[in-house]
Design an enzyme around this catalytic site. Structure first.
Site, PDB file in Angstrom:
ATOM      1  N   ARG A 305      -4.076   3.644 -17.995  1.00 26.21           N
ATOM      2  CA  ARG A 305      -4.715   2.635 -17.154  1.00 26.21           C
ATOM      3  C   ARG A 305      -4.779   1.288 -17.873  1.00 26.21           C
ATOM      4  O   ARG A 305      -4.638   0.237 -17.243  1.00 26.21           O
ATOM      5  CB  ARG A 305      -6.132   3.083 -16.771  1.00 26.21           C
ATOM      6  N   GLU A 335      -6.520  11.853 -18.378  1.00 25.40           N
ATOM      7  CA  GLU A 335      -7.308  12.192 -17.198  1.00 25.40           C
ATOM      8  C   GLU A 335      -6.829  13.515 -16.625  1.00 25.40           C
ATOM      9  O   GLU A 335      -5.634  13.845 -16.676  1.00 25.40           O
ATOM     10  CB  GLU A 335      -7.191  11.100 -16.134  1.00 25.40           C
ATOM     11  N   GLU A 346      -3.481   6.147  -5.833  1.00 21.26           N
ATOM     12  CA  GLU A 346      -4.315   5.288  -6.679  1.00 21.26           C
ATOM     13  C   GLU A 346      -3.457   4.527  -7.681  1.00 21.26           C
ATOM     14  O   GLU A 346      -3.732   3.365  -7.993  1.00 21.26           O
ATOM     15  CB  GLU A 346      -5.376   6.098  -7.418  1.00 21.26           C
ATOM     16  N   ASP A 403      -1.124  -2.416  -0.073  1.00 20.21           N
ATOM     17  CA  ASP A 403      -1.870  -3.584   0.392  1.00 20.21           C
ATOM     18  C   ASP A 403      -1.295  -4.815  -0.296  1.00 20.21           C
ATOM     19  O   ASP A 403      -1.802  -5.288  -1.314  1.00 20.21           O
ATOM     20  CB  ASP A 403      -3.358  -3.420   0.071  1.00 20.21           C
ATOM     21  N   HIS A 612     -10.808  14.694  -0.985  1.00 25.73           N
ATOM     22  CA  HIS A 612      -9.535  14.990  -1.637  1.00 25.73           C
ATOM     23  C   HIS A 612      -8.504  14.080  -0.983  1.00 25.73           C
ATOM     24  O   HIS A 612      -7.949  14.405   0.073  1.00 25.73           O
ATOM     25  CB  HIS A 612      -9.140  16.453  -1.459  1.00 25.73           C
ATOM     26  N   CYS A 614      -5.593  13.442  -1.738  1.00 25.36           N
ATOM     27  CA  CYS A 614      -4.254  14.041  -1.675  1.00 25.36           C
ATOM     28  C   CYS A 614      -3.986  14.652  -0.306  1.00 25.36           C
ATOM     29  O   CYS A 614      -2.847  14.666   0.175  1.00 25.36           O
ATOM     30  CB  CYS A 614      -4.101  15.127  -2.733  1.00 25.36           C
TER      31      CYS A 614
END
Length: 646
Positions: A305, A335, A346, A403, A612, A614
């Site tokens: 990240r 993670e 994400e 976006d 979730h 996903c």
């Protein structure tokens, strides 16, 4: 009655009728057709027949027209000007738009069959005549006639295999191709089409024949489309609007993309990507058998990240083009979580947000519209812009909505279209309005505006000048040259000043999306493919939502949930959608196409809702009061970030 019927069953009589003048009649072999039809007289004749109110006369007239078409098809299949005139006179029959009986539909089919047999020159002449002489109202009316015929044919077909509807493909879609090409020509000439291009899409074709990726018709049509592409390649032509008027014409519905809506085109794109991936895997398998290496069916990105842009760039820049179309799997270092779709969503949100951040200075946002466009003065020219293009392509092939508030000109340029003053007005309304004001000014442009063919702009506090033409600083803008000035200024802002940035972006995009499937999309449709559908119809989402683990549509908590959601403002609805699915945009088909599940996550408690992303799956405790549900739901959607809550 006999006089009318004798006229309508003879092509020569029809061809010699409704000339606006005797001089025009003497020049009836003009291959361009010109204005050879007196529309008012033709309409008056049909109106007089209609005023008689005799059904048997209409039936006889349709039968006579059918006889004339048979004669034209057998005697002049390549289509001379008289044959084309006779055809257009028969097309003017208002009953074709009002009746759905076999007499009318058979006549329409015969007309389309005649057009399918026309020679290339005759089809081109008919197209030019549609563009120049048929007004928008008549054009729209005839388009609706053809669409109605296609709809009836689809619903009457015994099965939805490609072979059973091949005759319709060859004839009716060929007719639509003439009309669509005429619509493109008039838009290029006058700036506005006769009808919206979306009107060419047929609901029955999209909803019945191409309703999902497993549709038999879609699979058959895709196979035939591949053959059509090979045929086009062999004759050295891309499959575009003009090639559809050439011989031999393609056979697949997919080769006539104007009849497909964006959702269907997206399905074709996914099938094409899957087929390309399968071919790549087979090639890798052969190589693996020889080398003993493993096959990797996914594009795997391992990123931190804290260093997401550099990590992504390093891996994508070295990835073979074939790998970029594989399903994406993202691993955030340090993670937990297996990427079943949510992690990838994400990832795209985080990496695009960083690349578009003002501190990167790759893009500039207009203060009024907040649209992003390439920054002409950025220090980042190469790989960063290429990365943005590549990421957009990868997102497309993974069905992930982004976006990215680009103006339409970005998508127009990707489709090879040149920017216009309208594009500048969308991106920078103030500048666009000022230039348009100059172009429309009735007085002395030179004395009033005092402009020269030169642009001044600021770079880090320094004012710089750019000549739009050689010696532009000494060349005044006058009434005679103002339109050239506006055109050159527009081109400089949208093309020339950001040439390196756009070319790098385009290179990255085409690394992934350089195939023929993307050619089906118009600029507006390409934007939908990238950014999703901006319309959020939560009523439609409620109708298709599924329930699990003890919840049903009638559960008290579910009723409270929808009461709360329908009370949200637009921003809160987007937050809920993002919380539940990972994106605040609807799929290209709208929220009615989303697989959305709400599960009961235990009894009433103080626990927040979770999700979730996903699987587009919302987990909701069985809250007992509206106030509690509303408060907990709002808190969850406003405070979620990362996968800690999932």
């Amino acid at each position: 009655d006999r006089l009318v019927l004798d006229a309508f069953d003879q092509p020569a009589v029809l061809a010699a009728s409704f000339f606006p003048s005797r001089e025009k009649a003497m020049d009836s072999e003009d291959p361009a057709l010109g204005d050879l039809l007196d529309w008012d007289s033709m309409d008056k004749l049909y109106a007089e027949v209609e005023s008689l109110g005799r059904e048997e006369l209409w039936s006889a007239l349709l039968a006579a027209s059918s006889k004339a078409l048979e004669a034209m098809s057998s005697q002049d299949p390549k289509g001379s000007v008289p044959t084309l005139r006779a055809l257009v006179v028969l097309m003017g029959n208002p009953q074709l738009a009002q009746r759905v009986d076999p007499e009318a539909t058979n006549l329409i089919g015969s007309m389309c069959g005649l057009v399918a047999k026309l020679g290339v020159e005759a089809r081109a002449a008919l197209k030019a005549w549609f563009a120049a002489e048929m007004d928008s109202k008549r054009f729209d009316k005839w388009l609706k006639v053809i669409q109605q015929f296609i709809t009836i044919s689809v619903y009457q077909a015994e099965s939805h295999g490609a072979a059973e509807l091949q005759e319709i493909t060859d004839a009716v879609l060929g007719f639509l191709a003439v009309m669509h090409s005429a619509n493109e020509d008039i838009e290029a000439k006058e700036g506005e089409p006769k009808v919206e291009f979306e009107d060419f899409a047929n609901d029955a074709v999209n909803e019945e024949l191409f309703r999902n990726e497993e549709s038999r018709f879609l699979r058959d049509a895709y196979t035939q489309w591949v053959r059509d592409q090979a045929m086009a390649s062999n004759r050295g032509a891309a499959e575009d609007s003009s090639s559809l008027l050439s011989d031999p014409r393609p056979s697949s519905y997919i080769s006539y993309p104007f009849v497909l809506n964006p959702a269907t085109k997206a399905r074709v794109l996914q099938i094409d990507a899957q087929q390309q991936m399968n071919r790549g895997v087979r090639s890798e398998l052969f190589g693996a058998l020889l080398s003993g290496q493993r096959i990797m069916p996914y594009l795997i990105l391992r990123v931190r990240r804290s260093n997401i842009v550099e990590d992504t760039m390093r891996q994508l820049v070295h990835a073979p083009p074939g790998d970029l179309k594989k399903p994406l799997k993202v691993v955030f270092e340090g993670e937990e979580g297996i990427d079943e779709g949510g992690v990838s969503k994400e990832f795209f949100q985080v990496v695009t947000r960083e690349l578009l951040d003002p501190s990167f200075a790759m893009f500039r946002a207009d203060e009024e519209t907040q649209l992003l466009y390439f920054n002409p003065h950025t220090f980042e020219i190469g790989l960063e812009f290429e990365l943005i293009g590549t990421l957009i392509g990868v997102a497309i092939y993974n069905g992930i909505i982004l976006d990215i508030p680009f103006p339409m000109v970005v998508y127009k340029r990707l489709k090879g279209q040149s920017p216009t003053i309208s594009d500048l007005m969308e991106l920078d309304p103030e500048l666009g309005r000022n230039l348009q004001k100059m172009a429309n000014f009735d007085g002395d442009v030179e004395a009033t505006f005092g402009q020269v063919f030169q642009v001044s702009y600021e770079v880090f506090g320094d004012v710089r000048l750019h000549d739009l033409v050689p010696g532009g600083g000494e060349l005044a803008v006058t009434n005679a040259t103002v339109h050239e000035y506006v055109s050159l200024y527009t081109k400089w802002v949208l093309e020339d000043s950001v040439g390196a940035q756009y070319e790098a972006f385009k290179k990255g995009f085409l690394r992934v999306c350089g195939g023929v499937a993307l050619e089906m999309f118009r600029p507006k449709e390409l934007e939908l493919l990238v950014c999703g559908n901006p319309v959020l119809d939560f009523e439609a989402l409620e109708r298709v939502t599924q329930y699990d683990d003890g919840f049903s549509e009638a559960s008290p908590c579910i009723r409270l949930f929808w009461r709360a959601v329908h009370g949200f403002d637009e921003d809160e609805k987007r937050l809920l959608l993002k919380f539940s699915t990972g994106s605040d945009r609807a799929p290209i088909e709208g929220l009615s196409s989303l697989t959305f599940v709400i599960s009961r996550n235990g009894p009433d408690s103080d626990q927040l809702p979770t999700s979730h992303t996903c699987f587009n799956h919302l987990l909701l405790p069985d809250y007992s009061t509206f106030e509690k549900l509303d408060q907990k739901l709002r808190l969850a959607i406003h405070q979620s970030e990362g996968f800690g809550l999932r």
